[in-house]
Design a protein around this motif. Structure first.
Motif, short mmCIF file in Angstrom:
data_model
loop_
_atom_site.label_atom_id
_atom_site.label_comp_id
_atom_site.label_asym_id
_atom_site.label_seq_id
_atom_site.Cartn_x
_atom_site.Cartn_y
_atom_site.Cartn_z
N SER A 1 34.40 -27.37 32.90
CA SER A 1 33.97 -26.36 33.87
C SER A 1 35.13 -25.52 34.36
CB SER A 1 33.32 -27.06 35.09
OG SER A 1 32.14 -27.72 34.72
N HIS B 1 25.42 -34.69 36.51
CA HIS B 1 26.10 -33.54 35.91
C HIS B 1 27.52 -33.77 35.44
CE1 HIS B 1 22.87 -31.93 38.48
NE2 HIS B 1 22.81 -30.94 37.61
N SER C 1 29.41 -32.45 32.23
CA SER C 1 29.79 -31.05 32.02
C SER C 1 31.06 -30.67 32.78
CB SER C 1 28.65 -30.14 32.50
OG SER C 1 28.53 -30.24 33.91
#
Lengths: 261, 261, 261, 261, 261, 261, 261
Positions: free
Chosen positions: G184, G177, G180
């Motif tokens: 965030s 992940h 991303s």
């Protein structure tokens, strides 16, 4: 087997990333006679089993006053504990002299833990061979605290705890009842401490006013020590139920007794 | 067997959490000739068996004056004891110089015990090889005290005690009679001390005015040493009953005698 | 067998509570050539067998002047003894400078014994390998004293003593006659010393004016050394009776001779 | 066999009371090329065999001037000897600066011996690996002296002596003739020294003006070194008789030669 | 076999009186590439074989300037040599600053040898692993000198010498011709140096302007370094005769090459 | 086999005259990822393979700026290299402060090499575990230099070099082309560096803009670092030819990767 | 097998060029309970599993505030971590006092890594037994950074990382992940941290508000700690998917738990 070559020097790591000399020092704590501690919102109580070297000697002190607002219980080498107590009393005096107030227990305990840690990182000294339960009142937040140190330099805060020989039975008792502690009165805490301690007495013995002792500090309570005759009223309230299932792993080493408390 | 690898360095813990070098040092105390101590409310009496190196030598001093109000009896290495006595006498002088009064025995004994403890935590020195019985009068509380030290740095207060070779027999005697000690007169205490000591004499020997010696301090009694002719009247009051059941574990090591007292 | 692991470091205790390195150092005293000491009320006499390294060398000095009122005899490593003598002479000078009087032998001997003790407790130095007989006159009590030191740091006061190789025979002689010593004249003491020494000469040798030497200090007698021609008159008075029953345990180690006296 | 565990540390006593490392150091003296010394009432003469590392090198100096009134001959490690000579020269300068006179050889030799002794008692340095013959004139008594040191810290005064490889033959020669030395002239002494030295030359070699050297100090004679051409007249007076019965125990170790002289 | 226990600590004597660690350090000199030195009455010439780590690197410097009047050639650990060179340059500067003149080579070499000796007597440092040939002109006597040091602290003065791998062949050459050196011209000396060096080149290699180098100091000649193109004229004068009988004991250890020069 | 007893202490010589601990430290250099360096007359270029600990981490820096005129590439322990870089930056600042100019690289490198040498002669520290390629411009001679250090304290000047895992392939490349380097342009040097580096990439990997990096210093070129996007144009010029014949002796030890770069 | 002789001293290299004691110390990090860290452009989030010694104790703190702009997560020996945290807080105070601004995390981390490195090069201390994840905001560039230290003295900057027992599962999650993360929000980062942490919980346990904890620092966000009730809202957002495929090599050593967190 190959353990041997990594376990005689405190500055040597074992291949598994362990410091075996530090772990051995922690064994010495398990050989001291038991010590328990617990606290309510207003009081912090320590209890200990005093060991008598002989009929002719006074019982060894297991609970020591550090300052008006701090008490210490010990399991392990008495000589190490006495030297640590001297250090702590000195720090208390220094703090009072400089700041005009009691030292916060958290500050002193952190320094004490660092003092332990240093003995685990250099080869000139051995790790201390004693575990401490320290009860203290924070002078700023006016709150009660119970700390536990160990030879590795670790420091824990507890609601209630027990260390030393056969202390597993005391921990079991404390776990069962600790939810009632915060609201307990001073006298209730003392009875809980004695009840927990009663389970740590060795097979042929019993908790009496001679071998038991209690120390209390609290929000509005300077250090007091309850022993002998003053202890009897509390002992009368106990429902003694001897602990017959001693934890095998914690059986007392009689050989080493001479150096322990 | 595997004991070996943990028992040659004082800063190394055994896997069971013991300091074997310290325990070995405690063995040396068992090899010194016996020393007993006991106290009433008003007096504190030490008794010791002097060992003579040869017919041609004076007997070795086993009871030493520390100060007017403190006496010391030793079992173990004389050379270590002498060096500790020198330290203690110095502390007494310093205290008198600074505070204008005798040092409280409890204060001095605590410092002395810390001095012992330090030798068990660093590798530069070996633990002391001597056990001490120290008799003292507290200058503030005007009370008599009997302390016992050991190489581990432990410190005990006793009503009565005995250390050294064959001292078990003396401890048995003291345990039988100690309830009468608090109210005893000085002379009664001295006779008790000699009676206890008589049981510690080795098989072929006897307690005489030559090998026995007594030291007394008390509330209104500065240090006195009773030896030789002065000792005879007390010896005449003894009902000698030789101790034939020597404790096997404490049999004297003749080999090591040269270094011991 | 397992002795081995405890006997190479002076700071390591054996499981029986002994310091084997210190005991080994005491063996070196038994390898030095013999030295005897005895005293009357008025005189203190030392006698020693000088060893000659070769026909071409002077004999080694075995009796040394420390001060006008103190003499020293040695058995063991000469180099260690010489360094101790230097220390003692210095202390004598310091004392005279500060107090304007001779140092009491008991004070100096106690300091010297502590100097020995320190070498048995730290690992940086080895124990001294020499035994000393020290004769001295107390300047305050005007009395004669004979002291004996040993590598362990022990200190004895003797009426008469003998150390070094084959000294058992001398001790036997001294024990037989020491009751007559207190009242003996200086010359009688010297003859006793030579008679005792005569028994310590090794098998193929004899006590002569070359290898014998005598030192005297006394109440009104500053240090004198009697050697060679001055010694002959005393030797003439001896009834030589060679000692044929040498004590086996003390037979001289020829290998080590190079370092000994 | 078990010798091994006591012979690798200079501060460790063997069970027989010996310091094996010191004895090993003394072996190194036996491997240096020979050096002799002798004295009359008026002169002190040193002689030495110079070893040449190769045809291309100058011969190694074996006789060194310490001061006008002192000379030194060496057998063993040259590097150690050079460092000791530097120390001695410095002491001579200091003494002259402070007292305005030459240092008495006995004083300097005693300090030097103590310097040796210290290396045998602490573990930080090894014992020196060199033996010295030192010739000196006492400035106060105007007398000649010959001293010999050894790695143990022992110090001897000799009428005549020889050290180093194959020196037994020289000692035998000196013992035969030493009674005539006191009255000998300077030239006679030099011839004696060369004659003694001639017996120490190894099998395939001979004493020549290249490998021999002589140093003289005397009552009215400042240090002189006699080598090469100046030596020839004395060599011409020798009656060479090769020593064929070399003492087996002193055979030269060729392996170690690189470090020795 | 038993050699092992005496050869890992520089302060430990072997039973034969040898210091094995020092001897091992001397082995490292034999592994460096060869270096030769020789002198006439007016000039001192050093020659060395430079080793190239790879085709891509410059050749390693084997001849270093210490001062105008001193040059140094090395065989062994370059890093040790560089640190010694720094020390020597510093001493030269200090001497010039204090005395306003060049330091006499004999003085500097004696200090340097003592610096070596100290590493052989204490356990904190290892002996240096390098041998040096030092050429120097004495500023007072205006004379040329060639010195050779070795890890033991020994110091030799040579007419001509060679050290390092395969240097035996060079020494043989020098011994054959050295009688002609004192009167040789600078250029003759250089050719002699190169001729000696040519015999030290390893089997597959040859002495070229790339791997050869020459340094010269002299009475009226400040330090010059002759390399590469300047060297060719001298090389052209050589009568190369490859040395095929390499001394087996000196064969080069290829493994250790990384640390050597 | 017997290697073992000489290879655990940096101050111990092996019987062959080698320092095995120093040689082991040099092994650590072979385990770092590769680093190359080369120079023309005007520029000095370093190239390195960055290793990424994980996808989530930034790549480890392998090329460090020491000063405007000096760059450093590393193979071995990053932590050691970082501590050396800090030392070098400090020296640069000090020199600038004192002399107002950049430090000449030769001066700094000599000090750095001595810093390495010291760790090989005392037992308190281990040898550094890192090899360095240092590019620098001499401020006085305005010339470019490439230095290589190694844990032994040796210092080399190179025309071109490569260190670290699989660097043999790069050295082969550099040896083939180095004759063209002196006249190359900055861009040509960079492409050469990348081409050399490409051969050092391990089997499953490739030289990319992520793992490659280039540092340049030059006569008129302050330190620049070329990475990631800026590197791509140069990579596009490469004719990649994977190196399939990895040198077996230099295969990367995956176990040790955590500590290396 | 032969590993043994190189792995008990931190200053000893193995023949492969590794420091085994340092590698063993790194093992201790794998035994601490897991700790994760990740960052967006604006925030840096640390998450940790708190271990409770018993029901009666508070959970051990695993996330510590260093300063307003810096947070620390730990895996390994708590006592070592606490002593390092004290050092870091002190450095922060010093920097603020001297420069009036927060210390840049890169500066502090570099000093901290050097502090680690020093313990790996000298024998007086052991390497630290703890790994740290440090989140910080650079006061000058106003950027967020995540650092990871390890006992070897290596220092890494990460986008996201996880250390400690069973942390492989967290690293796998983070790798999936992390692309991303930069964009965030704070809350998203916290949920990611908890999701990663959830995979590190041991078999019989679960991530709860009691054992989880989150620390956040950010560009405009001073240090906050999110625990217990404040943590619940974030936990509610998790899609728990227990990690059943624990990495075998990282299984927790229960024996060593007493010293770890």
């Amino acid at each position: 087997m190959f353990r041997n070559q990594y376990d005689t020097d405190v500055t040597v790591w074992s291949p598994e990333g362990r410091l075996l000399q530090v772990e051995y020092a922690m064994e010495s704590v398990k050989q001291g006679s038991a010590c328990v501690g617990l606290r309510s919102n207003d009081y912090c109580v320590l209890g200990a089993l005093k060991r008598s070297v002989s009929e002719l000697s006074s019982h060894q002190k297991k609970l020591l006053e550090i300052d008006d607002h701090m008490a210490m219980g010990i399991a392990g080498l008495t000589a190490d504990a006495r030297s640590l107590a001297k250090y702590m009393r000195n720090e208390c005096l220094n703090h009072k002299y400089v700041y005009g107030d009691n030292i916060p227990p958290a500050v002193l305990m952190s320094d004490l833990a660092d003092k332990h840690q240093r003995t685990t990182q250099t080869y000139v000294r051995r790790p201390f061979g004693v575990g401490l339960l320290v009860a203290g009142v924070d002078p700023q937040r006016n709150s009660c605290h119970l700390y536990q140190t160990c030879p590795s330099g670790n420091l824990y805060e507890f609601y209630a705890s027990a260390i030393g020989a056969r202390s597993q039975s005391a921990r079991t008792y404390l776990e069962k009842h600790y939810e009632s502690f915060p609201a307990s009165s001073k006298d209730e805490l003392i009875v809980h401490a004695l009840q927990a301690l009663a389970g740590c007495v060795s097979g042929d013995d019993e908790l009496t006013k001679e071998n038991g002792s209690i120390a209390v500090v609290g929000k509005n309570q300077n250090y007091i020590l309850i022993e002998v005759e003053e202890l009897q009223p509390y002992l009368d309230k106990l429902e003694i139920k001897r602990n017959d299932d001693d934890d095998a792993e914690e059986e007392e080493s009689e050989d080493a007794e001479a150096m322990e408390t």
